[in-house]
Write a protein that holds these residues in place. Structure first.
Motif, mmCIF file in Angstrom:
data_model
loop_
_atom_site.group_PDB
_atom_site.id
_atom_site.type_symbol
_atom_site.label_atom_id
_atom_site.label_comp_id
_atom_site.label_asym_id
_atom_site.label_seq_id
_atom_site.Cartn_x
_atom_site.Cartn_y
_atom_site.Cartn_z
ATOM 1 N N ILE A 23 0.836 -1.212 0.000
ATOM 2 C CA ILE A 23 0.000 0.000 0.000
ATOM 3 C C ILE A 23 0.866 1.255 0.000
ATOM 4 O O ILE A 23 0.538 2.253 -0.660
ATOM 5 N N ALA A 24 1.985 1.236 0.721
ATOM 6 C CA ALA A 24 2.901 2.387 0.718
ATOM 7 C C ALA A 24 3.434 2.640 -0.695
ATOM 8 O O ALA A 24 3.577 3.799 -1.117
ATOM 9 N N MET A 25 3.721 1.577 -1.441
ATOM 10 C CA MET A 25 4.211 1.720 -2.814
ATOM 11 C C MET A 25 3.099 2.184 -3.750
ATOM 12 O O MET A 25 3.307 3.087 -4.579
ATOM 13 N N THR A 38 -5.807 4.208 -1.817
ATOM 14 C CA THR A 38 -5.071 3.809 -0.608
ATOM 15 C C THR A 38 -6.034 3.415 0.505
ATOM 16 O O THR A 38 -5.839 2.400 1.191
ATOM 17 N N TYR A 39 -7.067 4.220 0.660
ATOM 18 C CA TYR A 39 -8.059 3.991 1.724
ATOM 19 C C TYR A 39 -8.756 2.647 1.534
ATOM 20 O O TYR A 39 -8.827 1.836 2.473
ATOM 21 N N TRP A 40 -9.239 2.387 0.329
ATOM 22 C CA TRP A 40 -10.007 1.152 0.106
ATOM 23 C C TRP A 40 -9.118 -0.088 0.141
ATOM 24 O O TRP A 40 -9.546 -1.156 0.600
ATOM 25 N N LEU A 46 -7.569 -4.833 6.080
ATOM 26 C CA LEU A 46 -7.972 -4.966 7.482
ATOM 27 C C LEU A 46 -9.206 -5.853 7.621
ATOM 28 O O LEU A 46 -9.328 -6.613 8.595
ATOM 29 N N ALA A 47 -10.115 -5.781 6.639
ATOM 30 C CA ALA A 47 -11.310 -6.641 6.686
ATOM 31 C C ALA A 47 -10.924 -8.118 6.593
ATOM 32 O O ALA A 47 -11.456 -8.966 7.326
ATOM 33 N N VAL A 48 -9.986 -8.432 5.704
ATOM 34 C CA VAL A 48 -9.513 -9.821 5.562
ATOM 35 C C VAL A 48 -8.872 -10.295 6.862
ATOM 36 O O VAL A 48 -9.127 -11.408 7.342
ATOM 37 N N ILE A 49 -8.036 -9.435 7.462
ATOM 38 C CA ILE A 49 -7.337 -9.812 8.704
ATOM 39 C C ILE A 49 -8.340 -9.989 9.846
ATOM 40 O O ILE A 49 -8.232 -10.929 10.646
ATOM 41 N N ALA A 50 -9.331 -9.095 9.933
ATOM 42 C CA ALA A 50 -10.342 -9.210 10.993
ATOM 43 C C ALA A 50 -11.108 -10.520 10.863
ATOM 44 O O ALA A 50 -11.345 -11.224 11.861
ATOM 45 N N PHE A 51 -11.479 -10.864 9.639
ATOM 46 C CA PHE A 51 -12.213 -12.109 9.413
ATOM 47 C C PHE A 51 -11.342 -13.321 9.764
ATOM 48 O O PHE A 51 -11.793 -14.258 10.429
ATOM 49 N N LEU A 91 -10.134 4.807 10.902
ATOM 50 C CA LEU A 91 -9.825 5.339 9.569
ATOM 51 C C LEU A 91 -11.075 5.862 8.873
ATOM 52 O O LEU A 91 -11.015 6.868 8.144
ATOM 53 N N VAL A 92 -12.221 5.196 9.088
ATOM 54 C CA VAL A 92 -13.484 5.697 8.517
ATOM 55 C C VAL A 92 -13.812 7.066 9.095
ATOM 56 O O VAL A 92 -14.141 8.012 8.365
ATOM 57 N N TYR A 93 -13.722 7.191 10.430
ATOM 58 C CA TYR A 93 -14.044 8.467 11.082
ATOM 59 C C TYR A 93 -13.027 9.552 10.737
ATOM 60 O O TYR A 93 -13.376 10.727 10.582
ATOM 61 N N GLY A 94 -11.745 9.172 10.641
ATOM 62 C CA GLY A 94 -10.680 10.167 10.562
ATOM 63 C C GLY A 94 -10.359 10.680 9.181
ATOM 64 O O GLY A 94 -9.763 11.755 9.038
ATOM 65 N N ARG A 95 -10.738 9.952 8.124
ATOM 66 C CA ARG A 95 -10.326 10.361 6.772
ATOM 67 C C ARG A 95 -10.851 11.735 6.365
ATOM 68 O O ARG A 95 -10.072 12.573 5.888
ATOM 69 N N PRO A 96 -12.153 12.052 6.522
ATOM 70 C CA PRO A 96 -12.607 13.398 6.129
ATOM 71 C C PRO A 96 -11.902 14.498 6.924
ATOM 72 O O PRO A 96 -11.515 15.536 6.362
#
Length: 495
Positions: A23-25, A38-40, A46-51, A91-96
């Motif tokens: 993602i950094a690249m 980058t966000y998506w 993170l969704a994959v890791i949480a699952f 990240l959802v709350y903080g991006r805007p």
């Protein structure tokens, strides 16, 4: 020695590290103001890791890798799952908010958040002193950089400097304590340390000396008084999008490292570290709640509130061993785990509302900024009220059940001292109710200082509504989460 078992045990950490680098690249070619790609990509990772970690946790197996330096167990995997979800919500709350303040010029915020989460994972998985410390440093170094992300903001830079200096001192305390335990036991492996201490062949004075420094380092990471000095300044000075990151997932990691060191490694010394936790718990409840009354800045008030809340977590941790018997350990440690998980859930929603009210060029940080919020947006005023009432421990919200579980863990031992601690905690909760309800009064009964309507992107509005609803639903139906915590602790103690 690296084998397939070791790779499987560390699979979440390996995947997270690889994706953080990818993602950094990828972000180097992203030009949009909101860093959409980058966000998506970050959210998908993170969704994959949480699952995956949730699936591992539900299986309930315990496995060791890398010569028992890393452990994968039910408690650790649940904490990883909750930490990942918490970081996604941040990240959802903080991006805007971050986009409005030019904090997304590069993708550093997303990459640093992933490296901070990697540090949390390593802390949770560590079964060796060096691995625990490695995770701790990765988390704290990422956090320092996140606090200083607004390079042109003097307040944020000052907060980062304070955090760095005090954090380095706390890391030194912890490292010195771990070195003393290593010197006494001859091992860095937590399981071996437990066996050596349990054999009673080590000088008790040396162990206690090292233990004092370890507890001091843990107290700093948890934000317990009198090692709380950094919390108000960092919470207030950091950009709010970063404050919510520091105040949520890392608390789960601090709880995990406390369990790994104190319970899994040094349970035979419980009579010594419990006395230290009593002092920390009482100080945190007293200082945190009394200092919060005097605050007019909402972020600073929630910072002192955090110190008071950590007092309850410590009460749960110190109630596990009574008269050298571990009969009540499952109940006590599971109540502490339940408390920290529900506290993080509530904190996310409360800071989510603060982030929502902040506009370009305006920080919604003062309590007076919430004046008349109910007239401007009944939904967000309602969510904030639910969070504040939950933090105060008012039924039927989840904060009430969390406090009740900890108090019950104290009282069930039957000792007069434990009952006295429970009474003190209740009295401090009454003090806390004053400053929480004061904010609700401002939202519902004061005249609004602006007629601006509260607008939010769809993803923020949906996640915040679900977040607030969970605080209420888990208060009415706490059994599932409580059972999950209890089973995780039972399996951890039995492994």
């Amino acid at each position: 020695m690296m084998d397939n078992t070791s790779l499987a045990v560390a699979a979440p950490e390996i995947f997270l590290l690889l994706m953080a680098c990818v993602i950094a690249m990828v972000d180097l070619g992203v030009k949009s103001r909101l860093r959409n790609l980058t966000y998506w990509l970050t959210m998908a990772t993170l969704a994959v890791i949480a699952f995956y970690t949730g699936d591992l946790a539900s299986e309930g197996n315990t496995a060791y890798g890398f010569n028992r330096m890393v452990v994968s167990d039910s408690m650790g995997n649940w904490l990883k799952c909750f930490s990942t979800i918490a970081m996604m919500v941040c990240l959802v709350y903080g991006r805007p908010y971050a986009a409005d303040r030019d904090m997304l010029r590069g993708g550093e915020m997303f990459t640093l958040a992933m490296f901070a989460l990697l540090g949390i994972f390593v802390m949770i998985s560590g079964s060796n002193f060096l691995v625990l410390y490695l995770g701790l440093e990765l988390l704290t170094l990422s956090s320092y950089a996140l606090v200083a992300l607004r390079r042109d903001n003097t307040v944020a830079t000052e907060a980062a400097m304070k955090y760095f200096v005090l954090g380095a001192m706390a890391s030194g305390f912890l490292l010195y304590g771990l070195s003393m335990i290593y010197g006494a036991t001859g091992s860095l492996d937590i399981g071996t340390v437990f066996k050596v201490i349990n054999s009673a062949q080590v000088k008790h004075n040396v162990l206690v000396f090292g233990l004092v420094f370890i507890v001091a380092g843990l107290a700093f990471k948890l934000g317990a008084a009198p090692f709380h000095m950094w919390i108000p300044d960092v919470y207030q000075g950091a950009p709010t999008a970063v404050t919510v990151m520091i105040g949520s997932a890392p608390e789960l990691a601090a709880f995990a490292i406390a369990i790994r060191l104190l319970v899994e490694g040094m349970l035979p010394l419980a009579i010594d570290w419990q006395q230290m936790l009593v002092v920390l718990a009482v100080s945190s409840l007293f200082i945190g709640n009394l200092a919060a009354i005097a605050q007019t800045n909402l972020k600073r008030m929630l910072a002192y509130s955090t110190i008071g809340q950590m007092g309850f977590v410590l009460l749960g941790l110190l109630a596990g061993v009574v008269n050298r018997e571990i009969t009540f350990a499952n109940n006590a440690y599971s109540s502490a785990m339940f408390y920290i998980v529900t506290y993080v859930l509530t904190t996310l929603a409360s800071f989510g509302v603060i982030l929502l009210l902040a506009r370009e060029g305006f920080e919604s940080e003062e309590i007076s900024d919430l004046a008349g919020l109910n007239q401007r947006s009944p939904l967000y005023a309602g969510i904030m009220s639910i969070c504040l009432f939950s933090l105060a421990g008012i039924p039927p919200l989840v904060g009430f059940y969390a406090k009740l579980a900890v108090l019950q863990a104290l009282i069930v031992s039957g000792s007069a001292f434990s009952i006295g601690l429970a009474i003190f905690a209740v009295l401090m909760s009454l003090v806390a109710a004053f400053y929480y309800i004061r904010v609700v009064k401002v939202m519902y009964f004061d005249e609004p200082i602006t007629a601006t309507t509260v607008a939010a992107p769809a993803d923020v509005r949906i996640v915040l509504t679900i977040n607030g609803a969970l605080v209420l639903i888990l208060g009415i139906l706490p059994g599932g989460l409580m059972t999950l915590c209890a089973q995780a602790i039972v399996k951890m103690l039995g492994s």
